[in-house]
Design a protein around this motif. Structure first.
Motif, PDB file in Angstrom:
ATOM      1  N   ARG A 142       0.869  -1.162   0.000  1.00 51.03           N
ATOM      2  CA  ARG A 142       0.000   0.000   0.000  1.00 51.03           C
ATOM      3  C   ARG A 142       0.911   1.218   0.000  1.00 51.03           C
ATOM      4  O   ARG A 142       1.753   1.375   0.879  1.00 51.03           O
ATOM      5  CB  ARG A 142      -0.902   0.033   1.228  1.00 51.03           C
ATOM      6  CG  ARG A 142      -1.704  -1.242   1.465  1.00 51.03           C
ATOM      7  CD  ARG A 142      -2.861  -1.365   0.484  1.00 51.03           C
ATOM      8  NE  ARG A 142      -3.711  -2.491   0.824  1.00 51.03           N
ATOM      9  CZ  ARG A 142      -3.575  -3.728   0.354  1.00 51.03           C
ATOM     10  NH1 ARG A 142      -2.560  -3.999  -0.470  1.00 51.03           N
ATOM     11  NH2 ARG A 142      -4.414  -4.689   0.687  1.00 51.03           N
ATOM     12  N   PRO A 157       4.341   6.850   4.268  1.00 49.82           N
ATOM     13  CA  PRO A 157       4.202   5.487   4.781  1.00 49.82           C
ATOM     14  C   PRO A 157       4.060   4.486   3.644  1.00 49.82           C
ATOM     15  O   PRO A 157       3.436   4.771   2.614  1.00 49.82           O
ATOM     16  CB  PRO A 157       2.923   5.553   5.619  1.00 49.82           C
ATOM     17  CG  PRO A 157       2.126   6.653   4.993  1.00 49.82           C
ATOM     18  CD  PRO A 157       3.134   7.661   4.500  1.00 49.82           C
ATOM     19  N   ARG A 159       3.115   0.302   3.345  1.00 52.15           N
ATOM     20  CA  ARG A 159       2.743  -0.922   4.052  1.00 52.15           C
ATOM     21  C   ARG A 159       3.111  -2.116   3.181  1.00 52.15           C
ATOM     22  O   ARG A 159       2.794  -2.159   1.987  1.00 52.15           O
ATOM     23  CB  ARG A 159       1.244  -0.931   4.369  1.00 52.15           C
ATOM     24  CG  ARG A 159       0.821   0.148   5.343  1.00 52.15           C
ATOM     25  CD  ARG A 159      -0.681   0.136   5.550  1.00 52.15           C
ATOM     26  NE  ARG A 159      -1.101  -1.098   6.212  1.00 52.15           N
ATOM     27  CZ  ARG A 159      -2.272  -1.702   5.989  1.00 52.15           C
ATOM     28  NH1 ARG A 159      -3.113  -1.210   5.095  1.00 52.15           N
ATOM     29  NH2 ARG A 159      -2.588  -2.796   6.631  1.00 52.15           N
ATOM     30  N   ARG A 161       3.213  -6.418   2.841  1.00 53.22           N
ATOM     31  CA  ARG A 161       2.605  -7.648   3.325  1.00 53.22           C
ATOM     32  C   ARG A 161       3.683  -8.642   3.752  1.00 53.22           C
ATOM     33  O   ARG A 161       4.604  -8.942   2.990  1.00 53.22           O
ATOM     34  CB  ARG A 161       1.740  -8.288   2.237  1.00 53.22           C
ATOM     35  CG  ARG A 161       0.967  -9.519   2.719  1.00 53.22           C
ATOM     36  CD  ARG A 161       0.371 -10.285   1.549  1.00 53.22           C
ATOM     37  NE  ARG A 161      -0.719  -9.581   0.938  1.00 53.22           N
ATOM     38  CZ  ARG A 161      -2.007  -9.695   1.313  1.00 53.22           C
ATOM     39  NH1 ARG A 161      -2.327 -10.482   2.321  1.00 53.22           N
ATOM     40  NH2 ARG A 161      -2.941  -9.034   0.681  1.00 53.22           N
ATOM     41  N   TRP A 167       0.465  -7.093   7.891  1.00 47.83           N
ATOM     42  CA  TRP A 167       1.093  -5.958   7.221  1.00 47.83           C
ATOM     43  C   TRP A 167       2.048  -5.240   8.157  1.00 47.83           C
ATOM     44  O   TRP A 167       1.795  -5.124   9.354  1.00 47.83           O
ATOM     45  CB  TRP A 167       0.029  -4.971   6.721  1.00 47.83           C
ATOM     46  CG  TRP A 167      -0.820  -5.534   5.624  1.00 47.83           C
ATOM     47  CD1 TRP A 167      -1.920  -6.338   5.774  1.00 47.83           C
ATOM     48  CD2 TRP A 167      -0.634  -5.358   4.234  1.00 47.83           C
ATOM     49  NE1 TRP A 167      -2.429  -6.671   4.541  1.00 47.83           N
ATOM     50  CE2 TRP A 167      -1.674  -6.076   3.577  1.00 47.83           C
ATOM     51  CE3 TRP A 167       0.294  -4.661   3.456  1.00 47.83           C
ATOM     52  CZ2 TRP A 167      -1.786  -6.118   2.197  1.00 47.83           C
ATOM     53  CZ3 TRP A 167       0.175  -4.694   2.074  1.00 47.83           C
ATOM     54  CH2 TRP A 167      -0.854  -5.418   1.464  1.00 47.83           C
ATOM     55  N   GLN A 168       3.144  -4.751   7.599  1.00 42.45           N
ATOM     56  CA  GLN A 168       4.116  -3.948   8.338  1.00 42.45           C
ATOM     57  C   GLN A 168       4.250  -2.596   7.668  1.00 42.45           C
ATOM     58  O   GLN A 168       4.392  -2.510   6.442  1.00 42.45           O
ATOM     59  CB  GLN A 168       5.476  -4.632   8.374  1.00 42.45           C
ATOM     60  CG  GLN A 168       6.566  -3.804   9.064  1.00 42.45           C
ATOM     61  CD  GLN A 168       7.897  -4.520   9.111  1.00 42.45           C
ATOM     62  OE1 GLN A 168       7.966  -5.733   9.034  1.00 42.45           O
ATOM     63  NE2 GLN A 168       8.981  -3.755   9.222  1.00 42.45           N
ATOM     64  N   GLU A 169       4.220  -1.538   8.464  1.00 38.04           N
ATOM     65  CA  GLU A 169       4.385  -0.197   7.907  1.00 38.04           C
ATOM     66  C   GLU A 169       5.825   0.263   8.073  1.00 38.04           C
ATOM     67  O   GLU A 169       6.411   0.118   9.146  1.00 38.04           O
ATOM     68  CB  GLU A 169       3.449   0.798   8.588  1.00 38.04           C
ATOM     69  CG  GLU A 169       3.545   2.202   7.990  1.00 38.04           C
ATOM     70  CD  GLU A 169       2.478   3.151   8.513  1.00 38.04           C
ATOM     71  OE1 GLU A 169       2.847   4.215   9.058  1.00 38.04           O
ATOM     72  OE2 GLU A 169       1.280   2.826   8.367  1.00 38.04           O
TER      73      GLU A 169
END
Length: 233
Positions: A142, A157, A159, A161, A167-169
């Protein structure tokens, strides 16, 4: 990280661009190799002698333990790759490194060091995410905040997967892809071209198993990755 979108629309096209310019006896530098997964795949696909370089000693330690096809690893210290002389590389790839850089000066510093490593006429292939692709939800990323626009170098930011589906930002910096050719030319590169790979083009290059894993709806509507290629002047 899963990086499905990268393995569909990014890395296969980076390898394709490099395959036209480097032979099995060539030296390919992966500038910003991280854990070495892409460098390892490049060595196996291209048959070239791949050298991984990174600013993180921890990442290089991880890469040494897992990326067994990579010939050597070198640390970037104070902006310079240790242990590699001028003009040692027949090609350089640089994947998603620019988004970690906060200023235009930092970008130019990376380009200058890559130019030092390349022999004249040798190619650089960059993979970048377009920071304007904020509206869609891609299979494995994202981009920014929906509806937001970002100034060059502004924090954005991203994001990503994970392989378990969560999910990790991470905090990236937004660099417009149409700004890169000007910066590369000022860093002694020429013949700069850009390509935005599509899902239809990926049908001939990507892993068939990956192609059937997702519908790739967003990737078809607005491909988010751009490949910038240039030659050392």
């Amino acid at each position: 990280m899963e990086a499905a979108t990268d393995w569909l629309l990014g890395y296969p096209f980076v390898f394709e661009a490099l395959s036209r310019r480097i032979g099995t006896d060539g030296v390919l530098v992966d500038y910003g190799c991280g854990p070495g997964r892409v460098a390892d795949r490049a060595a196996r696909v291209l048959g070239a002698r791949v050298l991984g370089v990174d600013t993180s000693a921890e990442m290089l330690a991880l890469a040494r333990s897992t990326a067994t096809a990579v010939a050597e690893f070198h640390l970037v210290r104070d902006g310079r790759v240790t242990g590699l002389p001028d003009g040692c590389a027949d090609a350089v790839m640089c994947n998603h490194v620019l988004a970690s850089l906060p200023t235009e000066e930092a970008l130019l510093g990376v380009f200058a060091e890559i130019r030092r490593l390349l022999r004249p006429g040798a190619p650089l292939v960059l993979l970048s995410t377009d920071p304007t692709c904020t509206e869609l939800e891609y299979a494995s990323l994202r981009v920014g905040t929906a509806g937001a626009s970002y100034r060059p170098g502004e924090e954005m930011p991203l994001r990503l997967r994970r392989t378990d589906g969560t999910w990790q930002e991470v905090r990236n910096h937004a660099w417009p892809v149409d700004r890169l050719p000007v910066l590369l030319e000022s860093a002694r590169f020429r013949a700069v071209t850009q390509r935005r790979p599509t899902v239809d083009e990926a049908l001939a290059l990507a892993d068939p198993g990956l192609l059937h894993r997702y519908p790739w709806t967003a990737e078809r509507a607005e491909p988010p990755l751009v490949i910038t290629s240039a030659l050392a002047a």
